[in-house]
Design a protein around this motif. Structure first.
Motif, mmCIF file in Angstrom:
data_model
loop_
_atom_site.group_PDB
_atom_site.id
_atom_site.type_symbol
_atom_site.label_atom_id
_atom_site.label_comp_id
_atom_site.label_asym_id
_atom_site.label_seq_id
_atom_site.Cartn_x
_atom_site.Cartn_y
_atom_site.Cartn_z
ATOM 1 N N ILE A 1 0.837 -1.207 0.000
ATOM 2 C CA ILE A 1 0.000 0.000 0.000
ATOM 3 C C ILE A 1 0.869 1.254 0.000
ATOM 4 C CG2 ILE A 1 -1.615 1.378 1.378
ATOM 5 C CD1 ILE A 1 -2.821 -1.284 2.350
ATOM 6 N N LEU A 2 1.851 1.284 0.916
ATOM 7 C CA LEU A 2 2.716 2.460 1.021
ATOM 8 C C LEU A 2 3.563 2.662 -0.223
ATOM 9 C CD1 LEU A 2 3.803 2.147 4.765
ATOM 10 C CD2 LEU A 2 2.035 3.625 3.773
ATOM 11 N N LYS A 3 3.907 1.576 -0.882
ATOM 12 C CA LYS A 3 4.659 1.674 -2.139
ATOM 13 C C LYS A 3 3.789 2.309 -3.220
ATOM 14 C CE LYS A 3 6.358 -1.221 -5.919
ATOM 15 N NZ LYS A 3 6.513 -2.602 -6.421
ATOM 16 N N TYR A 4 2.508 1.856 -3.309
ATOM 17 C CA TYR A 4 1.631 2.332 -4.366
ATOM 18 C C TYR A 4 1.205 3.782 -4.187
ATOM 19 C CZ TYR A 4 1.154 -2.377 -6.313
ATOM 20 O OH TYR A 4 1.390 -3.590 -6.896
ATOM 21 N N VAL A 5 1.354 4.331 -2.983
ATOM 22 C CA VAL A 5 1.035 5.752 -2.784
ATOM 23 C C VAL A 5 2.308 6.543 -2.474
ATOM 24 C CG1 VAL A 5 -1.347 5.376 -2.068
ATOM 25 C CG2 VAL A 5 0.452 5.373 -0.338
ATOM 26 N N SER A 6 3.440 6.017 -2.870
ATOM 27 C CA SER A 6 4.696 6.749 -2.668
ATOM 28 C C SER A 6 4.937 7.686 -3.853
ATOM 29 C CB SER A 6 5.867 5.768 -2.557
ATOM 30 O OG SER A 6 6.087 5.113 -3.797
ATOM 31 N N PRO A 7 5.599 8.815 -3.624
ATOM 32 C CA PRO A 7 5.876 9.744 -4.732
ATOM 33 C C PRO A 7 6.637 9.078 -5.882
ATOM 34 C CG PRO A 7 6.305 10.808 -2.623
ATOM 35 C CD PRO A 7 6.039 9.366 -2.329
ATOM 36 N N ALA A 8 7.605 8.225 -5.549
ATOM 37 C CA ALA A 8 8.418 7.584 -6.588
ATOM 38 C C ALA A 8 7.565 6.696 -7.491
ATOM 39 C CB ALA A 8 9.534 6.766 -5.938
ATOM 40 N N PHE A 9 6.670 5.920 -6.893
ATOM 41 C CA PHE A 9 5.836 5.015 -7.684
ATOM 42 C C PHE A 9 4.873 5.807 -8.574
ATOM 43 C CE2 PHE A 9 1.963 2.567 -8.398
ATOM 44 C CZ PHE A 9 2.482 1.374 -8.880
ATOM 45 N N THR B 1 2.700 13.302 2.019
ATOM 46 C CA THR B 1 1.742 13.553 3.099
ATOM 47 C C THR B 1 0.767 12.390 3.254
ATOM 48 O OG1 THR B 1 1.886 15.924 2.620
ATOM 49 C CG2 THR B 1 0.048 15.205 3.986
ATOM 50 N N ILE B 2 0.378 11.765 2.145
ATOM 51 C CA ILE B 2 -0.511 10.598 2.216
ATOM 52 C C ILE B 2 0.165 9.469 2.986
ATOM 53 C CG2 ILE B 2 -1.557 8.752 0.839
ATOM 54 C CD1 ILE B 2 -2.218 10.856 -1.287
ATOM 55 N N ASN B 3 1.447 9.227 2.693
ATOM 56 C CA ASN B 3 2.197 8.213 3.439
ATOM 57 C C ASN B 3 2.244 8.549 4.922
ATOM 58 O OD1 ASN B 3 4.238 5.867 2.263
ATOM 59 N ND2 ASN B 3 3.353 7.150 0.658
ATOM 60 N N GLU B 4 2.453 9.836 5.210
ATOM 61 C CA GLU B 4 2.513 10.280 6.599
ATOM 62 C C GLU B 4 1.185 10.022 7.305
ATOM 63 O OE1 GLU B 4 2.897 14.458 9.152
ATOM 64 O OE2 GLU B 4 3.143 14.479 6.962
ATOM 65 N N ALA B 5 0.065 10.342 6.629
ATOM 66 C CA ALA B 5 -1.257 10.174 7.237
ATOM 67 C C ALA B 5 -1.593 8.699 7.461
ATOM 68 C CB ALA B 5 -2.316 10.825 6.349
ATOM 69 N N LEU B 6 -1.209 7.836 6.525
ATOM 70 C CA LEU B 6 -1.526 6.411 6.648
ATOM 71 C C LEU B 6 -0.737 5.732 7.765
ATOM 72 C CD1 LEU B 6 -1.766 5.319 2.891
ATOM 73 C CD2 LEU B 6 -3.632 5.451 4.540
#
Length: 563
Positions: A350-358, A381-386
């Motif tokens: 999940i965190l990979k799919y919402v990472s800036p790099a991906f 920020t999405i990663n931070e919130a999750l």
């Protein structure tokens, strides 16, 4: 003397009747035995070969540092397969069915290793294994090579074989014919069922009926959706034109289809125009949580399905690299290890799919793109919130403290973050018979309030530009109609305190279908025998019900917006 003779005649007649009745009984019993057949069904085994040591993907985790992909225990997959086959023999399986993805990478060494296990099992027990290819099996293999690797796992017993694909048919028991459909498009994870293959399926189903056999289909891709909006969210998992194909299967008298690919336990059904029903029986990945397979018995009384698990790890066959704590957990509670690995893997995915790099790679952006900075901030920020703590400890910022600032109270639970909660819900869905009751459950309430709070935090930090970027990425990446989400986004953006009500109206229907299982059930269940007509509503009735639910969905959103 005459009396004795009459008595003898009466006794002889009675004995004859008893013998005839007995012969008839045993004849009927024998026929019933022939008609009854039990399949042991396992799928998505994903074996790998050539590894002597665990790879370290996540050094921060003591127990699950090797986590990758979808949570499969890749290095133990071959031993799990052997345990499954032994169980199948002990449970008196008539045949073993494998609906694809025997391998992870489709390498020759992987195919040869698992084919050898199948051959040895067949030679030892006399139980025939039938396989059909999955998308992973074709990563480095052609259909002709696949047929050669598994020549003893179905193709040697084939009644008919398709020349262009690895599709074939075989008689299984006295009453049934297995139609193994190669649903793949080599080089693509989606299905490759074209008009020519459909014609072949039609011909094989008709021939089965002519020969007095009931057609049973096995293929890798799903015939029906097993997840709400599955065609949108998981377009490579459900065959194209699934509705038309399901209707065709009903017209052909195909009542049961065994599938894999989605790594979950689920049974979906479709009612055809002629009243016939087709069931799509999806089975979870054997080498992933919950490490299960199905035993399926066809008889004149119905189709009995039971779930069975592999509960012990072959400790002597482990490769190197396991630490003491891992070994202790593997030996004491194999399923707990699988569950933990699965959830950790899903979290990382999940965190990979919402990472800036991906996201930048998905959108094919380089550093010179004007969107790069926005995506870095937004998805960071999405990663931070999750991963933000769900509940406050001391004075640290949490989803709970952010929610309280908007007068929203988060229910208490043991979940550590939104990501932790999401992985638990995914695990429940994979297990089948989803038991989080409904969107009114504690988990659903936490998720809706938490996502709403996270979105508010996101928009506060990223502003209007962040919102526009988010909507654009969702629309481009998932094919989801963002008009469904825009009322929620607009309510949050406007700063309305009741944006949670809008979020609930938008997300409830999705969560209802994800956290609550509907008819006919996914695990231990008895389904109708062949030939039984549907007792449920016709497709036109189901269509109007869906239409009414859609209008109800829109109505609830409008009410929530203006409340």
């Amino acid at each position: 003397m005459i009396m004795n003779l009459q008595i003898r005649k009466i006794v002889c007649v009675l004995l004859s009747l008893i013998l005839i009745a007995g012969a008839s009984y045993f004849s009927l019993y024998a026929t019933a035995e022939i008609d009854e057949v039990t399949f042991a069904v396992a799928t998505d085994i994903h074996i790998v070969t050539g590894k002597d040591e665990l790879s370290v993907e996540h050094p921060e985790s003591e127990l699950y540092f090797q986590a990758s992909g979808s949570g499969n225990i890749y290095d133990q997959a071959l031993e799990i397969t052997k345990s499954f086959l032994n169980d199948a023999a002990d449970k008196n399986a008539s045949f073993v069915l494998i609906p694809g993805d025997m391998t992870r990478n489709g390498y020759r060494e992987e195919h040869e290793a698992i084919a050898r296990v199948f051959d040895e099992f067949e030679e030892k027990t006399g139980i025939q294994v039938y396989v059909t290819p999955g998308n992973h099996d074709y990563y480095h293999t052609t259909p002709d090579e696949f047929k050669n690797y598994y020549k003893n796992a179905g193709f040697d017993n084939a009644v008919e074989t398709d020349s262009k694909t690895a599709s074939y048919t075989a008689d299984v028991g006295g009453k049934y014919r297995l139609i193994c459909v190669d649903s793949n498009k080599p080089g693509d994870d989606g299905d490759g069922i074209d008009s020519r293959l459909i014609s072949w399926i039609e011909a094989q189903a008709a021939k089965a009926k002519e020969d007095g056999k009931e057609p049973v289909v096995m293929m890798h891709h799903s015939l029906l959706e097993h997840l709400y909006m599955g065609k949108l969210l998981m377009k490579d998992f459900v065959i194209r034109n699934s509705g038309k194909m399901a209707e065709k299967f009903c017209s052909l008298g195909i009542q049961y289809v065994f599938t894999g690919h989605e790594h979950g336990n689920d049974i979906s059904k479709y009612v055809g125009k002629n009243g016939n029903v087709v069931y799509d029986i999806l089975t979870t990945a054997l080498s992933s949580y919950p490490i299960e397979y199905r035993m399926v018995t066809f008889s004149s009384n119905g189709v009995k399905i039971t779930m069975n698990s592999i509960d012990e790890c072959n400790m002597d066959a482990l490769i190197g690299g396991y630490n003491d704590n891992q070994l202790k957990l593997l030996e004491s509670d194999y399923n707990a290890f699988a569950y933990g690995l699965f959830r950790y893997s899903i979290e990382k995915k999940i965190l990979k799919y919402v990472s800036p790099a991906f996201i930048k790679r998905k959108l094919k952006l380089d550093d010179s793109s004007p969107l790069t900075t926005s995506i870095d901030i937004l998805f960071g920020t999405i990663n931070e919130a999750l991963t933000m703590p769900l509940y406050s400890e001391n004075s640290e910022m949490s989803i709970e403290s952010l929610a309280l600032s908007k007068n929203v109270t988060l229910p208490k639970s043991e979940y550590k973050s939104l990501c932790d909660l999401i992985t638990a819900m995914v695990a429940v869905h994979y297990y089948g018979n989803e038991n989080m009751s409904s969107s009114e459950s504690t988990e659903s309430e936490i998720l809706i309030k938490g996502l709403n709070t996270a979105l508010e935090y996101l928009l506060t930090k990223c502003g209007n530009e962040g919102l526009n970027t988010l909507i654009g990425v969702i629309s481009f990446s998932t094919r989801i109609d963002t008009d469904r989400l825009s009322p929620w986004f607009t309510a949050v953006k406007s700063g309305k305190e009741d944006s949670y009500k809008t979020a609930k109206a938008v997300l409830n229907p999705i969560l209802d279908n994800f956290t609550h299982d509907f008819e006919p059930g996914d695990r231990d269940i008895t389904l109708p025998a062949f030939g039984e007509k549907a007792t449920t509503e016709r497709p036109i009735v189901a269509f109007f019900k869906k239409l009414m639910n859609f209008f109800k969905y829109i109505f609830n959103i409008v009410i929530a917006r203006f409340r």
